[in-house]
Motif scaffolding. Structure first.
Motif, PDB file in Angstrom:
ATOM      1  N   VAL A  51       0.841  -1.193   0.000  1.00 15.26           N
ATOM      2  CA  VAL A  51       0.000   0.000   0.000  1.00 15.26           C
ATOM      3  C   VAL A  51       0.874   1.240   0.000  1.00 15.26           C
ATOM      4  CG1 VAL A  51      -1.839   1.246   1.182  1.00 15.26           C
ATOM      5  CG2 VAL A  51      -1.795  -1.264   1.231  1.00 15.26           C
ATOM      6  N   VAL A  52       0.631   2.130  -0.969  1.00 12.51           N
ATOM      7  CA  VAL A  52       1.392   3.376  -1.084  1.00 12.51           C
ATOM      8  C   VAL A  52       0.600   4.534  -0.486  1.00 12.51           C
ATOM      9  CG1 VAL A  52       2.464   5.008  -2.682  1.00 12.51           C
ATOM     10  CG2 VAL A  52       2.619   2.540  -3.111  1.00 12.51           C
ATOM     11  N   GLN A  53      -0.644   4.680  -0.920  1.00 13.26           N
ATOM     12  CA  GLN A  53      -1.517   5.721  -0.373  1.00 13.26           C
ATOM     13  C   GLN A  53      -2.964   5.321  -0.612  1.00 13.26           C
ATOM     14  OE1 GLN A  53      -0.119   9.060  -2.850  1.00 13.26           O
ATOM     15  NE2 GLN A  53      -2.161   9.157  -3.750  1.00 13.26           N
ATOM     16  N   PHE A  54      -3.884   5.904   0.161  1.00 19.48           N
ATOM     17  CA  PHE A  54      -5.306   5.619  -0.031  1.00 19.48           C
ATOM     18  C   PHE A  54      -6.115   6.743   0.598  1.00 19.48           C
ATOM     19  CE2 PHE A  54      -4.022   3.630   3.906  1.00 19.48           C
ATOM     20  CZ  PHE A  54      -5.074   3.807   4.779  1.00 19.48           C
ATOM     21  N   ASP A  55      -7.352   6.873   0.120  1.00 21.37           N
ATOM     22  CA  ASP A  55      -8.250   7.894   0.657  1.00 21.37           C
ATOM     23  C   ASP A  55      -9.659   7.344   0.877  1.00 21.37           C
ATOM     24  OD1 ASP A  55      -9.290   7.738  -1.923  1.00 21.37           O
ATOM     25  OD2 ASP A  55      -8.251   9.543  -2.596  1.00 21.37           O
ATOM     26  N   GLU A  56      -9.785   6.020   0.866  1.00 21.97           N
ATOM     27  CA  GLU A  56     -11.094   5.390   1.044  1.00 21.97           C
ATOM     28  C   GLU A  56     -10.888   3.963   1.534  1.00 21.97           C
ATOM     29  OE1 GLU A  56     -14.270   6.244  -2.004  1.00 21.97           O
ATOM     30  OE2 GLU A  56     -14.109   4.091  -2.310  1.00 21.97           O
ATOM     31  N   ILE A  57     -11.773   3.534   2.419  1.00 22.66           N
ATOM     32  CA  ILE A  57     -11.789   2.140   2.871  1.00 22.66           C
ATOM     33  C   ILE A  57     -13.152   1.557   2.535  1.00 22.66           C
ATOM     34  CG2 ILE A  57     -11.637   0.568   4.833  1.00 22.66           C
ATOM     35  CD1 ILE A  57      -9.871   2.585   6.232  1.00 22.66           C
ATOM     36  N   LYS A  58     -13.162   0.434   1.811  1.00 24.81           N
ATOM     37  CA  LYS A  58     -14.398  -0.256   1.460  1.00 24.81           C
ATOM     38  C   LYS A  58     -14.471  -1.579   2.215  1.00 24.81           C
ATOM     39  CE  LYS A  58     -15.502  -0.629  -2.856  1.00 24.81           C
ATOM     40  NZ  LYS A  58     -15.392  -0.867  -4.308  1.00 24.81           N
ATOM     41  N   LEU A  59     -15.647  -1.835   2.805  1.00 24.05           N
ATOM     42  CA  LEU A  59     -15.906  -3.086   3.507  1.00 24.05           C
ATOM     43  C   LEU A  59     -17.116  -3.740   2.860  1.00 24.05           C
ATOM     44  CD1 LEU A  59     -15.612  -1.631   7.130  1.00 24.05           C
ATOM     45  CD2 LEU A  59     -13.821  -2.788   5.852  1.00 24.05           C
ATOM     46  N   GLU A  60     -16.973  -4.995   2.418  1.00 20.28           N
ATOM     47  CA  GLU A  60     -18.068  -5.659   1.714  1.00 20.28           C
ATOM     48  C   GLU A  60     -17.997  -7.166   1.920  1.00 20.28           C
ATOM     49  OE1 GLU A  60     -17.608  -5.152  -2.615  1.00 20.28           O
ATOM     50  OE2 GLU A  60     -15.587  -4.440  -2.146  1.00 20.28           O
TER      51      GLU A  60
END
Length: 498
Positions: A278-287
């Motif tokens: 993982v480098v960068q992120f702006d959202e977390i999705k849970l499904e």
């Protein structure tokens, strides 16, 4: 009801006439909703008063009424069910159906067919009912994080760690939106996500760059989740995706097995556990995860999403250009959580030793903020944790300056600036201030030549304190002043000894 009474009355009169002509005995005919003498079913409609919701709003009970009816076939109109058709055979009976919770609100058409065993034609009536699917949330939260250092955790969603009956928040984190926040009686709060059938729960964040989450070059190495699911009404397997919308990259972790009816904790390495580092992120999705099952309203509960600070000797905000950030106490019993006063009289040199051509910010103590033998409830102590390599050799370096003006209130031993490497980490500043003798190294600076720009080379007095990290590597740096006049520090850093 009036019609029913009239029919019975007619039958009774007929019975009396017949009995008088035959054998002087009175025979009362059987009474029932079959209604002797009826030629058709009377079923004018389904009164709304007979359609009742109960429980959490998903359970509907219907009580149809008519004449000449032996059975009612009630179709509750759930297109996804094979058990939504119920037969009523007793007089004034009821039929009940528990609608699924996969939609928040939906309108169903209930069809009731009135039937007779006397050969009467069926009568069909319909009514519509809008069901708001609600449910009772859980009332529990997982254990609070055990990572007590305010600067050791990057918080995405957590109340912080518990100390002395209350929560202490972490100093670094991201704003977050998404889910329904539930405040519990315990003072904690959790996030609820529901209807995760074909849809994902989404948490929107500030952009998080893994290598620089805390500051330039100071990043994180793992991410933690606490997740709860009741399988009967939730999910059993989860998929977690960290989304980088800026670069259209998904970092996927599938097959997270939840625990039925309990909070479960999960810790993942950002470099190895996802589909790519993982480098960068702006959202977390849970499904719903691959091979998993979603039931009823498909709900999960989430708490304590945070990332661990990677071990590093780099201090945060060592040049104080961000004011008090990372130096402030979360708790200071009978004292001041602010670590120092604001200043524009810092060193003319930056933290790398380059001449800036003018003053920088720095940290300042006035006489009323002094500690040590001048300690009061207004005293201020600057503090920051570090997680170092256990038993390795390091150097703490900083600059200090003390005003040279006269004072009639000189402390015993003289005015001074004190720097310490504490042998451990503290939550309450009062405990640290009481335990300054428990250190791995310290320095008392007595040189009072005025502000930084009045000292030799405009750099103030440079101090280097060599020390060896303890067995855990968990140490803290602390500063305070004992002076009747202003004093300053600037450009604090820790580095490995050569």
């Amino acid at each position: 009801m009036n019609l029913l009474k009239k029919g019975i009355l007619a039958l009774l009169i007929t019975g009396v006439i017949v009995s008088c002509e035959d054998d002087d005995s009175i025979v009362v005919p059987n009474e029932g909703n079959g209604g002797t003498g009826l030629t058709e079913i009377t079923f004018p409609g389904i009164p709304t008063s007979s359609v009742k919701a109960s429980g959490d709003g998903t359970i509907i009970t219907i009580r149809p009424q008519g004449l000449g009816v032996d059975a009612y076939i009630v179709d509750f109109g759930d297109p996804d069910s094979t058990t939504d058709i119920v037969t009523i055979t007793e007089d004034a009976g009821t039929a009940t159906y528990d609608y699924p919770n996969n939609l928040e609100e939906v309108t169903y058409t209930i069809t009731v067919t009135a039937k007779s065993d006397k050969g009467f034609a069926d009568v069909v009536q319909t009514t519509s009912v809008t069901v708001e699917h609600t449910f009772e949330s859980i009332g529990t939260a997982p254990s609070s994080p055990t990572e007590e250092g305010r600067n050791n955790i990057f918080s995405i969603y957590t109340n912080g760690f518990e100390f002395d009956g209350s929560f202490v928040s972490y100093s670094t984190g991201s704003s977050v939106s998404g889910g329904s926040e539930i405040a519990l009686d315990s003072g904690n709060s959790i996030l609820e996500f529901s209807r995760l059938i074909g849809d994902a729960a989404v948490l929107e964040l500030d952009e998080i760059v893994v290598a620089d989450a805390f500051a330039g070059g100071i990043g994180v190495d793992g991410i933690h989740f606490d997740i709860h699911s009741n399988f009967e009404t939730g999910l059993d397997i989860l998929k977690i995706t960290l989304v980088d919308n800026a670069n259209s990259i998904d970092y996927v972790l599938d097959g997270v097995n939840l625990t039925d009816g309990e909070w479960a904790s999960f810790d993942y390495d950002l470099a190895t556990d996802f589909s790519a580092p993982v480098v960068q992120f702006d959202e977390i999705k849970l499904e719903l995860g691959t091979g998993g099952t979603a039931n009823d309203y498909a709900a999960i509960y989430v708490d304590n999403i945070y990332m661990n600070r990677a071990d590093s000797s780099t201090l945060l905000n060592g040049d104080f250009e961000d004011g008090q950030d990372f130096w402030k106490w979360g708790v200071f019993t009978d004292g001041e959580t602010n670590p120092f006063g604001s200043s524009s009289d810092g060193s003319d040199f930056d933290i790398d030793g380059n001449d800036t051509g003018g003053k920088t910010r720095g940290a300042k103590w006035s006489s009323s903020q002094s500690g040590g033998q001048l300690r009061t409830s207004s005293s201020r102590y600057a503090y920051q944790e570090l997680n170092l390599t256990p038993n390795a050799s390091y150097i703490l370096q900083y600059q200090y300056a003390i005003q040279d003006s006269d004072s009639s209130n000189e402390p015993i031993g003289g005015r001074r600036v004190v720097g310490l490497i504490l042998d451990g980490q503290y939550v309450d500043g009062a405990d640290a201030a009481d335990d300054t003798n428990n250190n791995l190294g310290f320095h008392e600076g007595f040189i009072a030549e005025g502000k930084f720009n009045a000292t030799t080379d405009d750099a103030g007095t440079i101090v280097q304190i060599p020390f060896t990290a303890n067995d855990s590597g968990e140490i803290a740096v602390m500063f305070y002043a004992v002076t009747p006049v202003d004093a300053w520090i600037d450009n604090v850093k820790v580095f490995e000894a050569p």
